[in-house]
Motif scaffolding. Structure first.
Motif, PDB file in Angstrom:
ATOM      1  N   ARG A  37       0.852  -1.194   0.000  1.00 24.77           N
ATOM      2  CA  ARG A  37       0.000   0.000   0.000  1.00 24.77           C
ATOM      3  C   ARG A  37       0.887   1.244   0.000  1.00 24.77           C
ATOM      4  N   VAL A  38       0.595   2.179  -0.907  1.00 20.79           N
ATOM      5  CA  VAL A  38       1.334   3.443  -0.992  1.00 20.79           C
ATOM      6  C   VAL A  38       0.366   4.592  -0.725  1.00 20.79           C
ATOM      7  N   THR A  39       0.698   5.428   0.254  1.00 22.68           N
ATOM      8  CA  THR A  39      -0.095   6.609   0.567  1.00 22.68           C
ATOM      9  C   THR A  39       0.825   7.828   0.555  1.00 22.68           C
ATOM     10  N   THR A  40       0.235   8.992   0.381  1.00 26.81           N
ATOM     11  CA  THR A  40       1.023  10.220   0.305  1.00 26.81           C
ATOM     12  C   THR A  40       0.474  11.257   1.268  1.00 26.81           C
ATOM     13  N   THR A  41       1.382  12.080   1.784  1.00 29.78           N
ATOM     14  CA  THR A  41       1.052  13.254   2.577  1.00 29.78           C
ATOM     15  C   THR A  41       1.829  14.416   1.957  1.00 29.78           C
TER      16      THR A  41
END
Length: 340
Positions: free
Chosen positions: A273-277
């Motif tokens: 899983r790849v998430t960004t902030t």
């Protein structure tokens, strides 16, 4: 491709908050020394306040010039960069002195000789301070390059320890597929060639999208080996940020998820899983743990350690690799700063 050594540019250090704080503290110390100098005429407290104001303005303006011209300065070698910063320091010293003469010529506690003598003395102090800074920086930079080269040698040794295990598993899988499913065996060998091309390329940085593509190739190889025992879940944003990672830094984490999770279970899955902030890109890799003890296996930590060392070295400590156990799953979380 960018090397590890190229990612440790001194401008990255100059733009960080701790560096700015230490520059301001050094300026205050210099103002205290000047205000306590023997033979000073006038109120020393007033002299300290004016000297402190001038030194801080010179320091902050110099750092501002560096920030404004950082793109062009990145093309300058670190050794020449030190002399460029010294030139900025001298220029800003004269500019601040000129402004002080225009705005505070009546209130400055002036010694015999007037502003010309003050300008000569302040220029001499700036040169002495600057030359000391250049010498300290060059010694620091040489030491840092030696440390980076030593780290590269360590990383190459860690990579060399990872390759044999992966190679033997893949060749065994290929040998089992050659007669029964030759097309899949051909795809396996092509994926293997891509992975080893990346591994044999030496320490370098690649885009996160390319690194995830290598991890996907690895999982495709393992899917041929495990069949229905392995399920892979990908959760990616529509567009991956253009951040870089060391080549084969995330793939070993995926390999650990297979070897210490799926391989020890009748059926398991790997979740990527790849998430960004606004400040970070987070890659989260999880796998179920064998039910016998509910803890992570400690038999093979080479891949995890290699990924952690390489990402921390590439990001100058701003990135990280952390692990945890949650709800019967082992989770490896890679945190990458945006802009690296």
């Amino acid at each position: 491709m960018q090397t590890l050594e190229a990612s440790t540019h001194p401008l990255d250090t100059l733009s960080q908050a701790p560096t700015i704080v230490w520059v301001m503290i050094a300026g205050e110390c210099l103002a205290i020394i000047l205000s306590l100098a023997p033979g000073l005429h006038g109120d020393r407290v007033v002299y300290f306040g004016l000297a402190s104001l001038m030194i801080q303005w010179v320091s902050l303006i110099t750092l501002s010039w560096i920030f404004l011209f950082q793109r062009r300065l990145r093309t300058v070698s670190p050794q020449r960069l030190a002399w460029v910063v010294l030139a900025f320091l001298l220029l800003d010293t004269w500019v601040v002195l000129a402004l002080a003469w225009l705005l505070a010529s009546g209130s400055w506690p002036m010694e015999p000789g007037g502003w010309m003598l003050l300008t000569a003395r302040v220029t001499g102090i700036a040169l002495a301070f600057g030359f000391l800074g250049v010498a300290a920086f060059q010694n620091h930079w040489r030491g840092r390059l030696h440390a980076v080269r030593a780290k590269q040698s360590e990383l190459q040794a860690l990579q060399a320890r990872i390759r044999p295990h992966f190679l033997f598993n893949t060749l065994n899988t290929g040998a089992a597929l050659v007669h029964e499913r030759p097309e899949e065996a051909e795809r396996l060998l092509l994926d293997l060639a891509d992975l080893f091309r990346a591994a044999l390329g030496g320490p370098r940085q690649i885009l996160l999208a390319d690194e995830l593509s290598l991890a996907r190739r690895y999982l495709e190889i393992e899917a041929l080996r495990f069949g229905d025992r392995l399920t892979v879940h990908w959760h990616l944003p529509r567009e991956l940020p253009a951040v870089t990672v060391p080549a084969l830094s995330i793939q070993p984490l995926v390999e650990n998820a297979v070897r210490h999770g799926v391989e020890r279970l009748p059926q398991g899955d790997v979740d990527v899983r790849v998430t960004t902030t606004p400040d970070h890109v987070v890659v989260r890799i999880s796998n179920p743990l064998p039910p016998r003890d509910g803890t992570a296996s400690t038999g093979h930590q080479v891949g995890l350690n290699a990924s952690q060392v390489r990402i921390e070295a590439m990001t100058d400590g701003r990135g990280s690799v952390q692990t945890q156990v949650e709800d019967g799953r082992f989770i490896a979380t890679v945190r990458l700063p945006v802009g690296v």
